[in-house]
Write an enzyme that holds these catalytic residues in place. Structure first.
Site, PDB file in Angstrom:
ATOM      1  N   GLY A  46     -26.720 -21.669  13.754  1.00 48.91           N
ATOM      2  CA  GLY A  46     -28.140 -21.866  14.128  1.00 48.91           C
ATOM      3  C   GLY A  46     -28.610 -23.397  13.789  1.00 48.91           C
ATOM      4  O   GLY A  46     -28.854 -24.105  14.313  1.00 48.91           O
ATOM      5  N   CYS A  47     -27.798 -23.733  12.442  1.00 43.25           N
ATOM      6  CA  CYS A  47     -27.889 -24.889  12.018  1.00 43.25           C
ATOM      7  C   CYS A  47     -27.329 -26.020  12.853  1.00 43.25           C
ATOM      8  O   CYS A  47     -27.727 -27.159  12.731  1.00 43.25           O
ATOM      9  CB  CYS A  47     -27.741 -24.915  10.560  1.00 43.25           C
ATOM     10  SG  CYS A  47     -28.455 -23.906   9.479  1.00 43.25           S
ATOM     11  N   THR A  48     -26.060 -25.577  13.319  1.00 42.85           N
ATOM     12  CA  THR A  48     -25.370 -26.741  14.105  1.00 42.85           C
ATOM     13  C   THR A  48     -26.214 -26.810  15.036  1.00 42.85           C
ATOM     14  O   THR A  48     -26.479 -28.059  15.805  1.00 42.85           O
ATOM     15  CB  THR A  48     -23.968 -25.902  14.546  1.00 42.85           C
ATOM     16  OG1 THR A  48     -23.360 -25.808  13.399  1.00 42.85           O
ATOM     17  CG2 THR A  48     -23.192 -26.821  15.543  1.00 42.85           C
TER      18      THR A  48
END
Length: 155
Positions: A46-48
């Site tokens: 998700g953060c990527t």
């Protein structure tokens, strides 16, 4: 639990190390609008996705007068690895003690699969040229969030 920021609040000042270990301060961006976003951990799906979305839209945001800063509890070395692996062009800052994350209201209770725990709440705060909060968005989704910000800001 930290208190959430509201439009009109003065954005908490900060100085944190970037992926190369250089100090970056909010005041370095005085006179420009800054999108400060908080994410739980580098190199996670998700953060990527979110970091890549900000990078992909960096020219559009910069042309509209916005700088982008991503803040996570990761150490600078992990941020450097994240930046290199994903070819990120946004500023990534390390907040391992979560002091800034808490000051922005982006740390607190989260629920996942029925469990409650403390962690980084995926959040985005838009700071205007005078250092005041223009928008404060909490519990945002990683996917589609950047497109929504661009639409909401009228860019």
């Amino acid at each position: 639990m930290s208190e959430r920021l509201q439009p009109g609040d003065v954005a908490p000042a900060f100085t944190l190390p970037d992926a190369d270990g250089n100090d970056v301060s909010l005041s370095d961006h005085e006179g420009r609008k800054v999108i400060v976003y908080f994410y739980p951990a580098a190199l996670t799906p998700g953060c990527t996705k979110q970091a890549c979305d900000f990078t992909d839209n960096l020219e559009v945001l910069a042309a509209a007068g916005y700088d982008v800063i991503g803040i996570s509890p990761d150490e600078p070395a992990k941020l450097a690895k994240f930046r290199e692996k994903e070819s990120l062009r946004i500023t990534l800052l390390a907040d391992p003690d979560k002091r800034v994350t808490e000051a922005y209201g982006a740390y607190g209770e989260k629920k996942n699969y029925g469990k409650t725990y403390l962690g980084v709440i995926r959040s985005t705060v838009v700071v205007d040229e005078r250092g005041q909060v223009e928008r404060a968005l909490y519990n945002v989704r990683a996917t589609g969030h950047v497109a929504k910000i661009i639409k909401d800001l009228g860019i």
